[in-house]
Motif scaffolding. Structure first.
Motif, PDB file in Angstrom:
ATOM      1  N   THR A   1      -0.903   2.798   6.544  1.00  0.00           N
ATOM      2  CA  THR A   1      -0.395   2.655   5.179  1.00  0.00           C
ATOM      3  C   THR A   1       0.667   1.567   5.147  1.00  0.00           C
ATOM      4  O   THR A   1       1.272   1.251   6.179  1.00  0.00           O
ATOM      5  N   ASP A   2       0.857   0.981   3.962  1.00  0.00           N
ATOM      6  CA  ASP A   2       1.955   0.024   3.794  1.00  0.00           C
ATOM      7  C   ASP A   2       3.026   0.603   2.874  1.00  0.00           C
ATOM      8  O   ASP A   2       3.854  -0.124   2.331  1.00  0.00           O
ATOM      9  N   ASP A   3       3.014   1.921   2.713  1.00  0.00           N
ATOM     10  CA  ASP A   3       4.015   2.595   1.902  1.00  0.00           C
ATOM     11  C   ASP A   3       5.377   2.477   2.601  1.00  0.00           C
ATOM     12  O   ASP A   3       5.561   2.947   3.722  1.00  0.00           O
TER      13      ASP A   3
END
Length: 230
Positions: free
Chosen positions: A63-65
């Motif tokens: 994820t790039d959260d």
């Protein structure tokens, strides 16, 4: 080296506490990791032995959260404090000397501080300035001063123009001379042109902030596009 702080430096240096950015830009001094944390130039500090663990953890994320990345980094973070003898503990003196509008005034303030202080720091900073390209000092100071009131994209565009003028020797060959003295001949004895602050005219400095010609494209950044979560 006869150049200027680029790659967005006029944006983030101008936003450091007080006039720390002017000090770093003009002297070429560097902050250590702890100082970068204190100035919010960095978000996390970890000991070297933890780096393999951090790389492994981040490498497994899908994820790039930012919140997920943040929590992952926090697991390996260390609580650190700036050294009592570091530059951040000299911020009052830095502000006193580097808050002036011109390089000449900054040098005069450092000379006064050096003559009345037992601290060797003012003398070291003064030596750094006197060794640097007079033209680059004036260009750099103006770039930082303008960057304080501009967004990142405008800072990058201005730095791009300054770099073009410097590399193409439109005003002076100080960049090439700095490279020669430091990296090629390594004599560390550059011959700056002009050789003194008094000989650097306003027109010379203005050229670094003026578009070369209509055929030279300006730096256009896709400011309407942003990465996820930016």
């Amino acid at each position: 080296m006869g150049f200027h702080p680029d790659a967005g430096a006029s944006f983030y240096l101008s936003r450091l506490p007080g006039y720390l950015g002017e000090y770093l830009a003009l002297t070429g001094e560097k902050l250590n990791g702890v100082e970068m944390i204190a100035c919010r130039l960095a978000t996390h500090y970890s000991m070297t032995e933890k780096l393999p663990l951090i790389e492994e953890r981040i490498g497994k994320l899908i994820t790039d959260d930012p919140s997920v990345i943040e929590s992952s980094l926090q697991q390996y973070g260390d609580l650190v404090y700036p050294d009592s003898g570091g530059v951040l503990h000299k911020i009052e003196t830095i502000d006193k000397c580097f808050s002036h509008d011109t390089v000449e005034e900054i040098i005069n303030a450092l000379e006064n501080e050096a003559s009345s202080s037992y601290d060797r720091w003012p003398a070291r900073a003064l030596m750094k300035l006197k060794e640097a390209s007079p033209l680059s000092l004036k260009v750099t100071l103006r770039s930082i001063q303008e960057g304080r009131f501009q967004p990142l994209d405008q800072c990058l565009a201005r730095e791009y123009l300054i770099s073009l003028v410097g590399i193409t020797k439109q005003v002076s060959g100080d960049f090439c001379e700095g490279v020669r003295a430091r990296w090629l001949d390594k004599d560390f004895a550059p011959k700056w042109d002009p050789p003194s602050l008094e000989e650097v005219t306003k027109d010379m400095v203005d050229c670094y902030f003026t578009r070369l010609d209509e055929l030279e494209p300006e730096l256009e950044l896709p400011t309407a596009l942003r990465e996820p979560y930016m």
